[in-house]
Design a protein around this motif. Structure first.
Motif, PDB file in Angstrom:
ATOM      1  N   ARG A 178       0.826  -1.209   0.000  1.00 16.39           N
ATOM      2  CA  ARG A 178       0.000   0.000   0.000  1.00 16.39           C
ATOM      3  C   ARG A 178       0.862   1.263   0.000  1.00 16.39           C
ATOM      4  O   ARG A 178       0.532   2.245  -0.676  1.00 16.39           O
ATOM      5  CB  ARG A 178      -0.933  -0.004   1.216  1.00 16.39           C
ATOM      6  N   ALA A 179       1.958   1.216   0.752  1.00 15.06           N
ATOM      7  CA  ALA A 179       2.848   2.385   0.791  1.00 15.06           C
ATOM      8  C   ALA A 179       3.450   2.640  -0.582  1.00 15.06           C
ATOM      9  O   ALA A 179       3.598   3.799  -0.997  1.00 15.06           O
ATOM     10  CB  ALA A 179       3.947   2.158   1.828  1.00 15.06           C
ATOM     11  N   ASP A 239       0.813   4.094  -2.894  1.00 13.93           N
ATOM     12  CA  ASP A 239       0.530   5.484  -2.523  1.00 13.93           C
ATOM     13  C   ASP A 239       1.483   6.458  -3.208  1.00 13.93           C
ATOM     14  O   ASP A 239       1.185   7.666  -3.286  1.00 13.93           O
ATOM     15  CB  ASP A 239       0.629   5.668  -1.005  1.00 13.93           C
ATOM     16  N   GLU A 240       2.604   5.967  -3.720  1.00 12.19           N
ATOM     17  CA  GLU A 240       3.556   6.831  -4.419  1.00 12.19           C
ATOM     18  C   GLU A 240       3.118   7.144  -5.847  1.00 12.19           C
ATOM     19  O   GLU A 240       3.668   8.046  -6.482  1.00 12.19           O
ATOM     20  CB  GLU A 240       4.936   6.165  -4.457  1.00 12.19           C
ATOM     21  N   ARG A 278      -3.191   5.803  -9.101  1.00 16.37           N
ATOM     22  CA  ARG A 278      -3.447   5.211  -7.784  1.00 16.37           C
ATOM     23  C   ARG A 278      -4.898   4.743  -7.683  1.00 16.37           C
ATOM     24  O   ARG A 278      -5.181   3.679  -7.133  1.00 16.37           O
ATOM     25  CB  ARG A 278      -3.131   6.217  -6.689  1.00 16.37           C
ATOM     26  N   SER A 281      -5.726   0.828  -7.229  1.00 18.25           N
ATOM     27  CA  SER A 281      -6.417   0.454  -5.994  1.00 18.25           C
ATOM     28  C   SER A 281      -7.674  -0.351  -6.297  1.00 18.25           C
ATOM     29  O   SER A 281      -8.005  -1.304  -5.584  1.00 18.25           O
ATOM     30  CB  SER A 281      -6.764   1.700  -5.178  1.00 18.25           C
TER      31      SER A 281
END
Length: 335
Positions: free
Chosen positions: A21-22, A25-26, A32, A36
């Motif tokens: 997830r991190a 998130d970039e 994104r 997602s």
């Protein structure tokens, strides 16, 4: 009966999911949102959802490979995230090329957001995967990943080429599967070993274990593409036959030299889309030609080779058991 994922695979997600997830998130906002949705984290409106993100076998394999060489699983998290990103890059592009309208019981990204968005989201994931692994400061692991991506692309190109050919032989088909599926499974195990600072011998054994696991996985996938239950697989009944895909059991039947194989060839050559009756007949012809049993036997042989690698490696007993469970899941699964 549905075969469940080994507990160690599910447990590995506790380490991988936050890092994945991190990484996502970039991505830029538009990408994104699409990614997602594809991963099952959100619905088409961007609202939180639990659509399921797939089996996560490849990241689990990376973590288990690190533990097999007596390293902490945390050291392999960058590799685990990278291979999962590459896997999803390939799924996004595959869905476009294959025209698949559903994945994991939801509309595919290209169907919902359009083909350009799906292609660009896949490109973003591939770039992100290389960046994530490159930050691990292990250039050998990064080269392993990029080589696997090239093999994956070559395998997909062969799969596309097969669509216009009826002269594909089983060895060609197995080589295609090795690139399209086994290469990334091989890389998953090898990257985990490399990040765990494995010896060259241990890294090679784990790489071969991953390759054989990947081949068995693809052969079972090919069987499920014909005989799998739509309620479980999330794909239409007889999905691969609807598009006259040259999967391993189909090619084995076409080249079987049997009357059933010849009848299947005629159905594959007809210009009109197959009817529901044609689809049922195709599946029966493949089974009667001996191709179903042949494909199952090939999968079992790859499992034997994978088990041999595992036995030669002598990992800690709990990890040996976990990898053995993973091998059994691959051949016994129904989705």
């Amino acid at each position: 009966m549905t075969v469940t994922l080994p507990a160690e695979v599910s447990a590995s997600q506790a380490l991988v999911r936050p890092a994945l997830r991190a990484a996502v998130d970039e991505l830029p906002g538009a990408m994104r949102r699409v990614v997602s949705y594809h991963l099952g984290w959100t619905d088409e409106h961007g609202e939180p959802a639990d659509g399921g993100g797939g089996k996560a076998l490849r990241p689990a394999l990376a973590l288990l490979a690190a533990q097999a060489v007596r390293a902490r699983p945390e050291v392999a998290v960058p590799g685990a995230v990278a291979v999962e990103l590459v896997h999803n890059f390939s799924l996004l592009h595959d869905d476009v090329m294959d025209g698949d309208v559903e994945r994991r019981h939801r509309p595919t990204v290209w169907r919902l957001f359009g083909t350009p968005a799906a292609i660009l989201a896949g490109d973003s994931l591939l770039t992100l995967a290389i960046d994530v692994l490159d930050r691990s400061a292990d250039p050998v692991a990064t080269r392993c990943l990029t080589a696997a991506v090239q093999d994956l692309i070559a395998g997909q190109a062969a799969d596309v080429d097969f669509e216009t050919r009826l002269d594909v032989d089983p060895q060609e088909c197995l080589a295609m599967a090795e690139g399209k599926t086994a290469a990334l499974m091989r890389c998953s195990a090898e990257v985990g070993a490399l990040l765990g600072r494995a010896s060259p011998v241990a890294a090679r054994l784990l790489a071969e274990f991953g390759r054989c696991l990947g081949m068995a996985f693809q052969l079972v996938d090919d069987l499920l593409g014909i005989w799998g239950s739509p309620e479980v697989t999330g794909k239409p009944v007889l999905a691969d036959l609807r598009v006259r895909k040259k999967s391993v059991p189909v090619v084995a039947a076409l080249t079987s030299g049997t009357e059933d194989g010849a009848a299947l060839r005629r159905l594959y050559q007809q210009p009109d889309p197959p009817s529901e009756e044609d689809l049922t007949t195709m599946a029966q012809l493949i089974e009667r030609s001996g191709a179903l049993d042949w494909t199952r036997d090939q999968a079992r042989q790859y499992v034997v080779r994978a088990t041999t690698c595992l036995d030669r490696l002598h990992p800690p007993e709990p990890i040996h058991a976990a990898l053995a469970d993973l091998t059994r899941f691959v051949v016994e699964r129904d989705r």
